[in-house]
Design an enzyme around this catalytic site. Structure first.
Site, PDB file in Angstrom:
ATOM      1  N   HIS A 161       0.665  -0.995  -0.401  1.00 26.07           N
ATOM      2  CA  HIS A 161       0.136   0.013   0.625  1.00 26.07           C
ATOM      3  C   HIS A 161       1.224   1.482   0.061  1.00 26.07           C
ATOM      4  CE1 HIS A 161      -4.254   1.473  -0.347  1.00 26.07           C
ATOM      5  NE2 HIS A 161      -3.834   2.607   1.515  1.00 26.07           N
TER       6      HIS A 161
ATOM      7  N   LYS B 163     -10.509   6.531  -3.814  1.00 33.14           N
ATOM      8  CA  LYS B 163      -9.693   7.493  -3.172  1.00 33.14           C
ATOM      9  C   LYS B 163      -8.376   6.994  -3.768  1.00 33.14           C
ATOM     10  CE  LYS B 163      -7.878   8.668   1.123  1.00 33.14           C
ATOM     11  NZ  LYS B 163      -7.920   8.961   3.027  1.00 33.14           N
TER      12      LYS B 163
ATOM     13  N   LYS C 284      -3.942   7.387  -3.949  1.00 35.38           N
ATOM     14  CA  LYS C 284      -3.258   8.364  -2.662  1.00 35.38           C
ATOM     15  C   LYS C 284      -1.718   8.525  -4.222  1.00 35.38           C
ATOM     16  CE  LYS C 284      -4.234   6.923   1.513  1.00 35.38           C
ATOM     17  NZ  LYS C 284      -3.431   8.290   2.615  1.00 35.38           N
TER      18      LYS C 284
ATOM     19  N   ASP D  80      -5.943  11.542  -2.605  1.00 38.26           N
ATOM     20  CA  ASP D  80      -5.280  12.540  -0.394  1.00 38.26           C
ATOM     21  C   ASP D  80      -3.437  12.511  -1.091  1.00 38.26           C
ATOM     22  OD1 ASP D  80      -4.390  12.590   1.392  1.00 38.26           O
ATOM     23  OD2 ASP D  80      -5.043  10.612   2.131  1.00 38.26           O
TER      24      ASP D  80
ATOM     25  N   GLU E 205      -7.872  15.801  -1.595  1.00 37.16           N
ATOM     26  CA  GLU E 205      -7.288  15.542   0.226  1.00 37.16           C
ATOM     27  C   GLU E 205      -5.829  15.930   0.645  1.00 37.16           C
ATOM     28  OE1 GLU E 205      -8.475  12.196   2.083  1.00 37.16           O
ATOM     29  OE2 GLU E 205      -7.688  11.844   4.415  1.00 37.16           O
TER      30      GLU E 205
ATOM     31  N   ASP F 291      -7.297  16.794   6.549  1.00 34.69           N
ATOM     32  CA  ASP F 291      -7.234  15.600   7.410  1.00 34.69           C
ATOM     33  C   ASP F 291      -5.687  15.788   8.079  1.00 34.69           C
ATOM     34  OD1 ASP F 291      -6.508  13.190   8.716  1.00 34.69           O
ATOM     35  OD2 ASP F 291      -5.819  12.215   6.898  1.00 34.69           O
TER      36      ASP F 291
ATOM     37  N   LYS G 204     -11.258  11.477  12.547  1.00 34.16           N
ATOM     38  CA  LYS G 204     -10.210  10.028  12.802  1.00 34.16           C
ATOM     39  C   LYS G 204     -10.047   9.940  14.330  1.00 34.16           C
ATOM     40  CE  LYS G 204      -7.750  10.183   8.510  1.00 34.16           C
ATOM     41  NZ  LYS G 204      -6.422   9.798   7.956  1.00 34.16           N
TER      42      LYS G 204
ATOM     43  N   GLU H 265     -14.324   6.303   4.788  1.00 30.41           N
ATOM     44  CA  GLU H 265     -13.110   5.347   4.742  1.00 30.41           C
ATOM     45  C   GLU H 265     -12.520   4.140   5.244  1.00 30.41           C
ATOM     46  OE1 GLU H 265      -9.636   8.219   3.321  1.00 30.41           O
ATOM     47  OE2 GLU H 265      -9.148   7.945   5.584  1.00 30.41           O
TER      48      GLU H 265
HETATM   49 MG    MG Z   1      -5.775  11.745   4.982  1.00 31.76          MG
END
Ligand code: MG
Length: 371
Positions: A21, A166, A168, A197, A223, A248, A272, A325
């Protein structure tokens, strides 16, 4: 109902991911869950989780530091004490321990689990009551390879598991990242929502250039394009572009949310539980956002099932305009709970049993726990 904490135990649980990831600051092949067991009077056990991404490359707390903060400082403070509710627990922790919101989040979660079990109520009921039992969940495409991401997205669309993605970006040059994002948007089609993001990787000049192209290419949400300390920059970007900004890293607590919104930020906040210090604390940021007309999004630190469910109980009590998410458990090869969450049709079902509504498979916990 008051809860007396008798003992706390803590494990580092290492579970491999289903594929690498790739984030702007690290590539994850394994996730470390810091799992807490809170033994309470009357034989009640509460469970909590604190999980971060990319070791110390993402934030100030590592899994090892979270475990140490709990065992060395928080356990002696809390064990043998009686608390009327999460407010009293947070008050005690905040009076004696600065920061360490991940560790506090695991303990607040375990406390809510124990209190819910004692009362025979789901955690969502302790947080105001669920508005819904099915919450939207997107998937993050982050293999690091455009073609692989397209194939993964197409497969998940065909399976009907997710309809929003989403990406990255931020680890590579701007041109490469923009080509990557727009190729995925073009391949998956107009009906599919694509967000990116950047995880703070751009400076303001790069962000203006990048957001212009992302907006023109039909990307729905950008993001945290710039560093968390650049509050003025984030406010300026949110006012300059029609494509909304999701803050975020810049918003952990209600104080951050107030500062951004009062400065003129428009867009959305990613909640979060780990950033805020627990589900109750995260909802304080939600209330500031609601008061300021800022939209909400349910964010993940790529937690396993425990941390994801704790978040879902909180997210279920507010309107999440940008969904959630909470796909963390799907990124892991295995789980330490008896019954995994039900993910289907772009949604996840909120467990209904007392507490978190999740049972720990203690054999699996022992198997994956770091020796
Ligand atoms: Mg983020």
């Amino acid at each position: 109902m008051s809860i007396t904490i008798e003992s706390l135990a803590c494990w580092l649980v290492d579970i491999p991911t289903i594929r690498p990831h790739k984030l702007s600051m690290a590539t994850m092949g394994c996730q470390t869950l810091t799992i807490v067991r809170m033994q309470c009077a009357n034989g009640i056990t509460g469970w909590g989780e604190a999980t971060t991404i990319g070791g110390l490359s993402y934030g100030a707390e590592s899994p090892e530091a979270i475990k140490s903060a709990i065992e060395t400082y928080l356990a002696p403070l809390l064990c043998g004490q009686t608390f009327s509710g999460p407010a009293a627990l947070a008050d005690k922790m905040n009076a004696h321990v600065k920061g360490n919101t991940f560790a506090k989040s695991a303990l607040e979660t375990a406390f809510l689990d124990a209190q819910g079990k004692a009362l025979g109520l789901p955690v969502s009921s302790l947080l105001g009551g669920a508005l819904t039992t099915r919450l939207p969940v997107l998937w993050t495409l982050a293999s690091g390879d455009t073609q692989k991401d397209i194939e993964e997205g197409q497969r998940l669309l065909a399976e009907g598991r997710h309809d929003t993605f989403k990406l990255k970006i931020g680890a590579r040059g701007l041109d490469v990242d923009i080509r990557h994002a727009l190729a995925i948007k073009a391949a998956l089609g107009d009906e599919v929502s694509i967000r990116v993001d950047v995880n703070q990787a751009w400076d303001l000049t790069t962000a203006i250039k990048g957001m212009t192209q992302l907006q023109d290419g039909g990307i729905d949400l950008v993001e945290q394009p710039i560093p968390l300390w650049d509050r003025q920059g984030l406010i300026a970007l949110s006012q300059r572009f029609a494509v909304p900004i999701l803050a975020d890293e810049a918003v952990s607590t209600s104080h951050d949310g107030y500062a951004l919104a009062s400065g003129g930020f428009t867009g959305a906040y990613a909640l979060k539980i780990a950033k805020a210090g627990g589900p109750v604390q995260a909802l304080k940021l939600a209330q500031v956002a609601q008061a300021a007309g800022v939209a909400l999004y349910g964010g993940t630190m790529l937690e396993g099932t425990l941390g994801s469910v704790a978040s879902l109980h909180a997210w279920s009590t507010v309107r999440m305009q940008w969904g959630t998410e909470m796909f963390g458990p799907l990124l892991l090869k295995d789980d330490i709970v008896v019954r995994p969450l039900d993910f289907s049709h772009g949604q996840v079902t909120l467990p209904q049993g007392p507490g978190l509504g999740v049972d720990i498979d203690e054999e699996k916990l022992r198997y994956y726990a770091r020796k």
